[in-house]
Design an enzyme around this catalytic site. Structure first.
Site, PDB file in Angstrom:
ATOM      1  N   ASP A   1       0.841  -1.112   0.106  1.00 16.32           N
ATOM      2  CA  ASP A   1       0.138  -0.085   0.008  1.00 16.32           C
ATOM      3  C   ASP A   1       0.811   0.901  -0.080  1.00 16.32           C
ATOM      4  O   ASP A   1       1.892   0.968   0.224  1.00 16.32           O
ATOM      5  CB  ASP A   1      -0.494   0.378   1.315  1.00 16.32           C
TER       6      ASP A   1
ATOM      7  N   ASP B   1       3.936   1.756  -4.843  1.00 15.23           N
ATOM      8  CA  ASP B   1       3.143   2.697  -5.664  1.00 15.23           C
ATOM      9  C   ASP B   1       3.064   1.484  -6.340  1.00 15.23           C
ATOM     10  O   ASP B   1       3.809   1.338  -7.363  1.00 15.23           O
ATOM     11  CB  ASP B   1       3.866   3.349  -5.815  1.00 15.23           C
TER      12      ASP B   1
ATOM     13  N   TYR C   1     -12.749   5.927 -14.153  1.00 11.62           N
ATOM     14  CA  TYR C   1     -13.212   4.695 -13.300  1.00 11.62           C
ATOM     15  C   TYR C   1     -13.933   3.340 -14.565  1.00 11.62           C
ATOM     16  O   TYR C   1     -13.513   2.034 -14.379  1.00 11.62           O
ATOM     17  CB  TYR C   1     -13.410   4.906 -12.742  1.00 11.62           C
TER      18      TYR C   1
HETATM   19  N1  LIG Z   1     -15.816   0.651  -1.884  1.00  8.62           N
HETATM   20  C1  LIG Z   1     -16.898   0.838  -3.461  1.00  8.62           C
HETATM   21  O1  LIG Z   1     -17.613   0.811  -3.180  1.00  8.62           O
HETATM   22  C2  LIG Z   1     -16.029  -0.255  -4.362  1.00  8.62           C
HETATM   23  C3  LIG Z   1     -17.258  -0.581  -5.214  1.00  8.62           C
HETATM   24  C4  LIG Z   1     -16.746  -0.858  -6.250  1.00  8.62           C
HETATM   25  C5  LIG Z   1     -15.538  -1.859  -6.033  1.00  8.62           C
HETATM   26  N2  LIG Z   1     -13.881  -0.798  -5.154  1.00  8.62           N
HETATM   27  C6  LIG Z   1     -12.807  -1.779  -5.743  1.00  8.62           C
HETATM   28  O2  LIG Z   1     -12.101  -2.447  -4.514  1.00  8.62           O
HETATM   29  C7  LIG Z   1     -10.897  -2.166  -4.308  1.00  8.62           C
HETATM   30  C8  LIG Z   1     -10.579  -1.535  -2.456  1.00  8.62           C
HETATM   31  O3  LIG Z   1     -11.026  -0.314  -3.061  1.00  8.62           O
HETATM   32  P1  LIG Z   1     -12.061  -0.036  -1.734  1.00  8.62           P
HETATM   33  O4  LIG Z   1     -12.954   0.491  -1.526  1.00  8.62           O
HETATM   34  O5  LIG Z   1     -11.360  -1.155  -0.229  1.00  8.62           O
HETATM   35  O6  LIG Z   1     -11.493   1.353  -0.964  1.00  8.62           O
HETATM   36  P2  LIG Z   1     -10.100   2.116   0.140  1.00  8.62           P
HETATM   37  O7  LIG Z   1      -9.106   3.126  -0.540  1.00  8.62           O
HETATM   38  O8  LIG Z   1     -10.629   1.355   1.054  1.00  8.62           O
HETATM   39  O9  LIG Z   1      -8.889   0.736  -0.297  1.00  8.62           O
HETATM   40  C9  LIG Z   1      -7.922   1.008  -0.849  1.00  8.62           C
HETATM   41  C10 LIG Z   1      -6.104   0.926  -0.671  1.00  8.62           C
HETATM   42  O10 LIG Z   1      -5.578   1.147  -1.958  1.00  8.62           O
HETATM   43  C11 LIG Z   1      -4.712   1.794  -1.435  1.00  8.62           C
HETATM   44  N3  LIG Z   1      -3.882   2.296  -2.789  1.00  8.62           N
HETATM   45  C12 LIG Z   1      -4.380   3.186  -3.973  1.00  8.62           C
HETATM   46  N4  LIG Z   1      -3.591   3.333  -4.416  1.00  8.62           N
HETATM   47  C13 LIG Z   1      -2.508   2.283  -4.775  1.00  8.62           C
HETATM   48  C14 LIG Z   1      -0.914   2.608  -5.408  1.00  8.62           C
HETATM   49  N5  LIG Z   1      -0.838   3.094  -6.080  1.00  8.62           N
HETATM   50  N6  LIG Z   1       0.153   1.927  -4.796  1.00  8.62           N
HETATM   51  C15 LIG Z   1      -0.504   1.266  -3.107  1.00  8.62           C
HETATM   52  N7  LIG Z   1      -1.956   1.022  -2.975  1.00  8.62           N
HETATM   53  C16 LIG Z   1      -2.557   2.338  -3.350  1.00  8.62           C
HETATM   54  C17 LIG Z   1      -4.641   2.719  -0.744  1.00  8.62           C
HETATM   55  O11 LIG Z   1      -3.808   3.587   0.183  1.00  8.62           O
HETATM   56  C18 LIG Z   1      -5.792   1.928   0.109  1.00  8.62           C
HETATM   57  O12 LIG Z   1      -5.724   1.380   1.907  1.00  8.62           O
HETATM   58  C19 LIG Z   1     -10.845  -0.936  -5.033  1.00  8.62           C
HETATM   59  O13 LIG Z   1     -10.126  -1.480  -7.020  1.00  8.62           O
HETATM   60  C20 LIG Z   1     -11.774   0.105  -5.467  1.00  8.62           C
HETATM   61  O14 LIG Z   1     -12.031   0.323  -7.044  1.00  8.62           O
HETATM   62  C21 LIG Z   1     -14.839  -0.235  -5.158  1.00  8.62           C
END
Ligand SMILES: NC(=O)c1ccc[n+]([C@@H]2O[C@H](COP(=O)([O-])OP(=O)(O)OC[C@H]3O[C@@H](n4cnc5c(N)ncnc54)[C@H](O)[C@@H]3O)[C@@H](O)[C@H]2O)c1
Length: 256
Positions: free
Chosen positions: A38, A64, A157
């Site tokens: 992360d 990253d 997205y």
């Molecule tokens: N939350 C929702 O409703 C939802 C719905 C559909 C899909 N998603 C997908 O689920 C996945 C997880 O998202 P989440 O909702 O748990 O979000 P979140 O923001 O809680 O967690 C995502 C994590 O990814 C990390 N991250 C972002 N860019 C990064 C990078 N360049 N390198 C390393 N780490 C990085 C962030 O720091 C964060 O800790 C994502 O792919 C998101 O698109 C989320």
């Protein structure tokens, strides 16, 4: 019951928060060694501490994954650091600002594409190169309702998650003979920290008014643990007949 991932090594991106953190905790409780990556060092260490306090093993790497170096370093942490790699969970992702195409800024487009689509490709590339030579493995891509539908988020997205679905199917077909499976989860609305990646001032209100109609038929919000259970299943040999699939975990949203 014996731990179902005992001795296995699992790489999870975005392991500091939301579904990545929930997946790290669940898969570690099943005996896997988690390699969690992360950009958020503080939250990542907090998750690792929780995993370790519960008797699990989690190695962290702050970096990253939208750069080639960052992606390769995370995979190397498993293959070189632990000597194996069984599962890759491409989970990290960021939102756009719900911009319809007329409002997309190049900088937002490229950033969303690099985190949501380039990174899963770069990580999969490095993982598959290793898995091919070591008896196979499983890749789980956390896609989205925006990976199959047009009204969940902005143009960037939505295009990135449709891309993830394509990457999933292509990888599944190309490497099935090597014993590598690749599946995507069509995730509905989940309570996580992802809204932190939105610039509230830049939200495209005109497009959002349209997307809101589709959001309005969401049957309900899920918890990160709901998705972690699907990640676990797709990681296990019990799902060995599932390959190239888009598995909906959305409380029925896509049925509308
Ligand atoms: N939350 C929702 O409703 C939802 C719905 C559909 C899909 N998603 C997908 O689920 C996945 C997880 O998202 P989440 O909702 O748990 O979000 P979140 O923001 O809680 O967690 C995502 C994590 O990814 C990390 N991250 C972002 N860019 C990064 C990078 N360049 N390198 C390393 N780490 C990085 C962030 O720091 C964060 O800790 C994502 O792919 C998101 O698109 C989320």
């Amino acid at each position: 019951m014996s731990q179902r991932l005992a001795g296995k090594v699992v790489v999870i991106t975005g392991a500091a928060s939301g579904m990545g953190a929930a997946s790290a905790k669940l898969l570690a409780s099943e005996g896997a060694t988690i390699i969690g990556g992360d950009v958020n060092a503080e939250r990542l260490e907090a998750v690792a501490s929780e995993v370790q306090a519960a008797g699990g093993k989690m190695v962290t790497l702050v970096g990253d994954i939208s750069t080639k170096e960052g992606a390769n370093a995370l995979i190397a942490k498993a293959t070189e650091g632990e000597g194996r790699l069984d599962v890759l969970v491409n989970n990290a992702g960021i939102m756009d600002n719900f911009e319809g195409v007329a409002k997309v800024e190049d900088q937002v487009w490229h950033r969303v594409m690099s985190v949501n689509l380039y990174a899963p490709m770069a990580l999969s590339r490095a993982a598959v190169q290793w898995m091919k030579e070591h008896g196979g493995g499983a890749i789980v891509n956390v896609a989205s309702a925006a990976g199959v539908g047009g009204g969940a988020a902005g143009a960037a997205y939505t295009a990135s998650k449709h891309g993830v679905v394509g990457l999933t199917k292509n990888t599944a077909i190309a490497y099935a003979p090597a014993g590598i499976r690749c599946n995507a989860i069509i995730v509905g609305a989940v309570a996580t920290n992802i809204m932190e990646s939105i610039n509230q001032e830049k939200i495209d209100q005109e497009a959002m008014a349209q997307f809101g109609k589709w959001h309005g038929v969401t049957p309900g919000q899920l918890q990160p643990e709901d998705i972690a259970n699907v990640v676990l299943f797709l990681s296990l040999d019990e799902s060995k007949m599932i390959n190239g699939a888009t598995v909906e975990a959305d409380a029925g949203w896509m049925a509308h």
